[in-house]
Design a protein around this motif. Structure first.
Motif, short mmCIF file in Angstrom:
data_model
loop_
_atom_site.label_atom_id
_atom_site.label_comp_id
_atom_site.label_asym_id
_atom_site.label_seq_id
_atom_site.Cartn_x
_atom_site.Cartn_y
_atom_site.Cartn_z
N HIS A 1 -0.80 -0.99 0.22
CA HIS A 1 -2.20 -1.34 0.00
C HIS A 1 -2.97 -1.46 1.33
O HIS A 1 -2.38 -1.47 2.41
CB HIS A 1 -2.30 -2.65 -0.78
N ALA A 2 -4.29 -1.57 1.18
CA ALA A 2 -5.18 -1.52 2.34
C ALA A 2 -4.88 -2.59 3.38
O ALA A 2 -4.87 -2.32 4.59
CB ALA A 2 -6.63 -1.64 1.88
N THR B 1 -7.26 7.27 -4.76
CA THR B 1 -8.46 6.43 -4.81
C THR B 1 -8.68 5.78 -6.16
O THR B 1 -9.77 5.29 -6.44
CB THR B 1 -9.69 7.26 -4.42
N SER B 2 -7.65 5.79 -7.01
CA SER B 2 -7.78 5.14 -8.30
C SER B 2 -6.40 4.66 -8.73
O SER B 2 -5.44 5.43 -8.71
CB SER B 2 -8.34 6.09 -9.35
N LEU B 3 -6.30 3.38 -9.08
CA LEU B 3 -5.04 2.80 -9.51
C LEU B 3 -5.26 2.13 -10.85
O LEU B 3 -6.06 1.21 -10.97
CB LEU B 3 -4.53 1.78 -8.49
N ARG C 1 -9.31 0.40 -14.26
CA ARG C 1 -8.80 1.01 -13.04
C ARG C 1 -9.23 0.23 -11.81
O ARG C 1 -10.27 -0.42 -11.82
CB ARG C 1 -9.29 2.45 -12.91
N MET C 2 -8.42 0.32 -10.79
CA MET C 2 -8.79 -0.23 -9.50
C MET C 2 -9.31 0.91 -8.64
O MET C 2 -8.58 1.87 -8.36
CB MET C 2 -7.59 -0.89 -8.82
N ASP C 3 -10.58 0.83 -8.26
CA ASP C 3 -11.19 1.83 -7.39
C ASP C 3 -11.38 1.20 -6.02
O ASP C 3 -12.32 0.44 -5.79
CB ASP C 3 -12.54 2.27 -7.97
N PRO C 4 -10.47 1.48 -5.08
CA PRO C 4 -10.55 0.82 -3.77
C PRO C 4 -11.53 1.46 -2.79
O PRO C 4 -11.63 1.01 -1.65
CB PRO C 4 -9.11 0.95 -3.25
N THR C 5 -12.26 2.50 -3.22
CA THR C 5 -13.11 3.23 -2.28
C THR C 5 -14.25 2.37 -1.73
O THR C 5 -14.82 2.70 -0.69
CB THR C 5 -13.69 4.49 -2.94
N VAL D 1 -5.22 3.60 -1.97
CA VAL D 1 -3.83 3.17 -2.14
C VAL D 1 -2.94 4.29 -1.63
O VAL D 1 -3.11 5.45 -2.04
CB VAL D 1 -3.52 2.87 -3.62
N LEU D 2 -2.04 3.98 -0.73
CA LEU D 2 -1.13 5.00 -0.20
C LEU D 2 0.14 5.00 -1.05
O LEU D 2 0.85 4.00 -1.13
CB LEU D 2 -0.77 4.70 1.25
#
Length: 512
Positions: free
Chosen positions: A63-64, A87-89, A96-100, A109-110
């Motif tokens: 994670h970031a 860019t979507s989890l 969804r988790m959008d971390p952008t 998310v890597l």
């Protein structure tokens, strides 16, 4: 003993002494050992496995906030190169988790297997001079006023001892250190008979990471970006012992039941079965011994927070041990490791548990209620942002003391400094960074532990910040009274970094 890639590898323990013993060569232990060794400390890393990194790992996301910690060590690009940013989890249902939108250099998310993270961290630890002692299982621990001694059993049945000023147990859910300390590990199994596999697919899913549940079946499929996919699957009515064999046909069927397709699943490079617990040790510190990572807390894989939380434990503990061994810190600073990280572990346990329970709701009424809650989270932006910040680690903060500035304990963003560099570049080398407006150049008293940098907090030309080596704000002030500002800074530097020009204190008592 023999030399291997610049690292001493011991197979029998000749009663050696170190500044710190780290037990367990997973990601948490490797990060901690590397930090300590790069600071010039003598570090021995005990590992019960034989040399070599196992690829039988469950974690698959970074994670970031963890990438920011890697950035502060100059490792972020190496880790990113091993994986596939998404860019979507998907958390549960269609939420969804959008971390952008995260305020970070790493708004994604890597997806990368844990063994790749271990490889990068192990290379760094070797270069820093960590002594790897493979084939050593901790069976006992004793402590005195100046040191801690670990009794070990080697793979050939011999016994021996290692001694150090401090010890960190990062040896996983079945931690020998935790058992030797006599600590309980209360909790329960959340989900049993989870199937894991790395496979190739004939048909790629429409998204790089997708989780679905249908009736009694659940499956997550995530692509590593190199043609391999991780599958995590489970069926409510098909519970088997962890030792029961897994074959490709079972993985295909579970995926098909949950997703409506098996994506043409074919070759598998490994398969495994496990159960997921929710457990947390009550104390992260017992005298000169500490617990971190899965040795201290385990929880469901939902949200991919396990490895990340352990790495954050290591980042919190390493600089405090360095300060203690160099005579710059009181015992109270070491106590803050438990005070800060135990609540975080408890929060992650609860949040990941909530996610897995949403995914596994059983009755129709429960699923309808869960869908309604999901829609609320999805369509109420503050709740969505809070969930994203929590799972990514960006929103995690430590409790501040009474009277402290509101920024105290919060994560410091990667502030652009006046000379064009970045805060997380300035943090490299286990340093505090004092950020002040350009018009202010305070005297640091010759402290080589602290760097002075000019910059502004979100454009505010009054705020001064002292940022800890782990990227959290230790102290801040907005006062414009010059005398009060100088006095407050002097007190903060004394509290966090010790007296000016303090002579390092060697861990001589542990080496006698």
């Amino acid at each position: 003993m023999h030399r291997e890639s610049g690292t001493t590898t011991r197979t029998t323990p000749p009663h050696p002494t170190s500044d710190v013993l780290v037990v367990g060569a997973g990601p948490t232990g490797l990060l901690l050992a590397g930090d300590l060794a790069e600071a010039g400390l003598d570090v021995t890393l005990l590992e019960r496995r034989a040399p070599g990194i196992s690829n039988l790992t469950r974690s698959l996301v970074v994670h970031a906030r963890t990438l920011e910690q890697f950035d502060a060590r100059g490792l972020a690009e190496d880790v990113i190169a091993t994986g596939h940013p998404v860019t979507s989890l998907q958390l549960f249902g269609d939420v969804r988790m959008d971390p952008t939108g995260l305020p970070t250099r790493y708004p994604y998310v890597l997806v990368t297997p844990q063994f790749e993270v271990e490889r990068v961290l192990a290379e760094r630890a070797r270069k820093a001079g960590v002594t790897f002692a493979y084939g050593n299982e901790v069976t006992g621990i004793r402590q005195d006023a100046d040191s801690v001694t670990a009794t070990v059993r080697t793979t050939d049945g011999a016994t021996g001892e290692y001694r150090a000023a401090y010890l960190a147990g990062t040896d996983g859910v079945h931690s020998g250190v935790r058992r030797a300390l006599g600590l309980p590990f209360p909790g329960k199994a959340v989900i049993r008979s989870v199937v894991l596999a790395d496979v190739r697919l004939t048909e790629a899913p429409t998204e790089p990471l997708v989780a679905k549940a249908d009736g009694d079946a659940f499956a997550l499929v995530a692509g590593f970006g190199d043609g391999w996919y991780r599958v995590i699957a489970w069926h409510r009515r098909r519970q088997a012992d962890d030792t029961a064999p897994v074959d490709l046909a079972e993985v295909r069927e579970l995926t098909r039941l949950a997703h409506g397709t098996d994506y043409g699943m074919r070759e598998a490079r490994w398969m495994s079965r496990f159960h997921s617990d929710e457990r947390q040790v009550p104390e992260y510190r017992v005298g000169r011994a500490f617990l971190a990572g899965d040795a201290a807390h385990v929880h469901s894989p939902a949200g991919g927070q396990g490895m990340n939380t352990g790495l954050q434990d290591a980042a919190n503990l390493s600089w405090k041990l360095i300060a203690a061994l160099r005579g710059r810190a009181t015992d109270e600073l070491l106590d803050t490791y438990h005070a800060e990280r135990h609540p975080v572990g408890r929060t992650v346990l609860r949040s990941s548990g909530a996610l897995i329970r949403f995914a596994l709701l059983q009755t129709r009424a429960q699923r309808v209620a869960g869908a309604l809650v999901g829609q609320v989270v999805k369509h109420v932006p503050p709740l969505t942002r809070r969930a994203i910040a929590q799972v990514s680690g960006i929103g995690i903060a430590y409790r501040r003391g009474r009277g402290d500035h509101p920024l105290t304990g919060r994560r410091a963003p990667d502030i652009r400094l006046a000379d064009g560099s970045r805060l997380y570049e300035a943090l490299r080398g286990n340093r505090f960074v004092l950020i002040t407006p350009a018009y202010e150049t305070p005297e640091l008293g010759g402290r080589d532990t602290t760097r002075l940098a000019h910059g502004t907090w979100r454009g505010d030309r009054r705020t001064a910040l002292l940022v800890r080596p782990d990227g959290y704000i230790a102290w801040a002030t907005d006062t414009m009274d010059r005398a009060a500002r100088a006095d407050a800074l002097a007190a903060a530097l004394l509290h966090w970094t010790g007296p000016a020009e303090q002579e390092p204190a060697a861990a001589a008592s542990a080496r006698r």
